[in-house]
Design an enzyme around this catalytic site. Structure first.
Site, PDB file in Angstrom:
ATOM      1  N   SER A 145      -7.718  47.301  36.776  1.00  0.00           N
ATOM      2  CA  SER A 145      -6.703  47.327  37.815  1.00  0.00           C
ATOM      3  C   SER A 145      -5.385  46.751  37.280  1.00  0.00           C
ATOM      4  CB  SER A 145      -7.207  46.574  39.048  1.00  0.00           C
ATOM      5  OG  SER A 145      -6.406  46.824  40.174  1.00  0.00           O
ATOM      6  N   ASP A 192     -11.390  52.126  41.788  1.00  0.00           N
ATOM      7  CA  ASP A 192     -11.045  50.860  41.121  1.00  0.00           C
ATOM      8  C   ASP A 192     -12.187  50.362  40.230  1.00  0.00           C
ATOM      9  OD1 ASP A 192     -10.632  47.861  40.823  1.00  0.00           O
ATOM     10  OD2 ASP A 192      -8.865  48.353  42.025  1.00  0.00           O
TER      11      ASP A 192
END
Length: 349
Positions: free
Chosen positions: A54, A205
């Protein structure tokens, strides 16, 4: 230049190979920027590779590309340019602090009408409903600032994690595979963004499967020292009671789970009389270090969407200050022994 930024490297010693593990956390990744900015000032620290997820993936890719272009100073300049560009783009974002939050010196967006509306809508509608075009201004920033062809040849090896939606497994992308799509996938929160398709597979993610992933640092690099830069608090005081705080804590717990399992494996293998001479021995000999911070537990979920330059600059300075503390207290342990007591992770297991 601030007092924190003007400090000179305090340690001179023989070069030491290290690898970095960078967690994600939206705008809170500016704290990691500050840590990296300070570590890059130390010529004896040689970065072998970086695992990032991320926002940690963004920091990792920007650093590695900047390093390929101009060494440590090139990496520092690239990181500063990236976060300034993120802040500039956020000037047009509908998510801004309310006058009340500004008056009280709060960094959260909890009282922002548009954030509250978005937060409620995200519980009722998917990003396919709210953003059918899949627009994300971060893509343009990455394409503008990172030379992905140069990144393939960077001396710093990258390991970027994204989660395959179909299989639920993490996939680790290396330098030659990294594209804007890979970085966007690594930061794709499914309640905010549409899944990113790579090679015909949808990805979310990377925090759900590795935040960050430690395995390639152990298996593929020469360094035996990992410096972990956490963003998501492992512990948070009190019991969350609001729907937003409960969801935030659930995300923190799930995003830390895989990392904690890998650290527990290192702790367990260290207690084995003879871990062998294969992969078990590689895990057992890893030395783990952590740049601790005292600010993340005081910041809530909504501030991860706050990209005001004032906020990012504050986190940057906190990161530099935390890195200074780490180097002063534990810098001499790098290359010698772990500065993190992993045995505490086995308590209650």
């Amino acid at each position: 230049m601030t007092a924190v930024e003007s400090r000179k490297p305090t340690t001179r010693r023989a070069p030491q190979l290290v690898d970095l593990a960078l967690q994600g956390g939206g705008a809170h990744g500016a704290f990691t920027w500050g840590v990296l900015d300070r570590l890059l000032e130390e010529p004896w620290l040689r970065i072998d590779g970086i695992s990032g997820t991320s926002a940690g993936a963004m920091n990792a890719a920007v650093l590695a590309d900047g390093y390929a272009a101009g060494g440590a100073e090139g990496a520092r300049a690239a990181l500063a340019g990236f976060w300034k560009r993120v802040s500039d783009a956020a000037r047009f974002s509908p998510f801004q602090r309310s006058p009340l939050d500004r008056m009280l010196g709060r960094w959260s967006l909890d009282n922002s009408p548009l954030f509250v509306t978005m937060d409620l809508m995200s519980r009722l509608y998917s990003p396919y409903d709210l953003n059918p075009g899949g627009n994300n201004p971060l893509r343009g920033i990455l394409e503008e600032l990172i030379d992905f062809e140069r990144l393939k040849t960077s001396p710093i090896r990258l390991f970027i994690t994204a989660t395959n939606v179909r299989t639920g497994r993490g996939r680790v992308f290396r330098n030659g595979e990294i594209t804007p799509d890979v970085l966007m996938a690594s930061a794709c929160l499914p309640t905010l963004f549409q899944a990113v398709e790579i090679d015909g597979e949808p990805y979310w993610d990377g925090g759900y499967s590795g935040n960050p992933t430690m395995t390639p640092l152990v298996r593929e690099l020469d360094s035996d020292d990992t410096i972990l830069i956490p963003i998501n608090p492992v512990e948070r005081p009190g019991t969350p009671s609001s729907a937003r705080d409960i969801l935030n804590r659930l995300n923190e717990v799930s995003f830390n789970a895989v990392l904690l399992k890998e650290l527990r494996m290192i702790a367990l293998l260290r207690q084995v009389a003879d871990p062998g001479n294969c992969e078990g021995a590689q895990w057992a000999k890893m030395r783990i270090h952590m740049v601790r911070n005292g600010i993340m537990a005081s910041l809530g979920y909504s501030s991860k969407l706050n990209a005001e330059w004032e906020f990012l600059s504050m986190l940057h300075e906190e990161g530099r200050r935390s890195a200074d503390d780490f180097l002063e207290k534990d810098g001499d342990k790098i290359g010698v022994t772990s500065s993190v007591n992993l045995d505490v992770l086995l308590e209650g297991v």
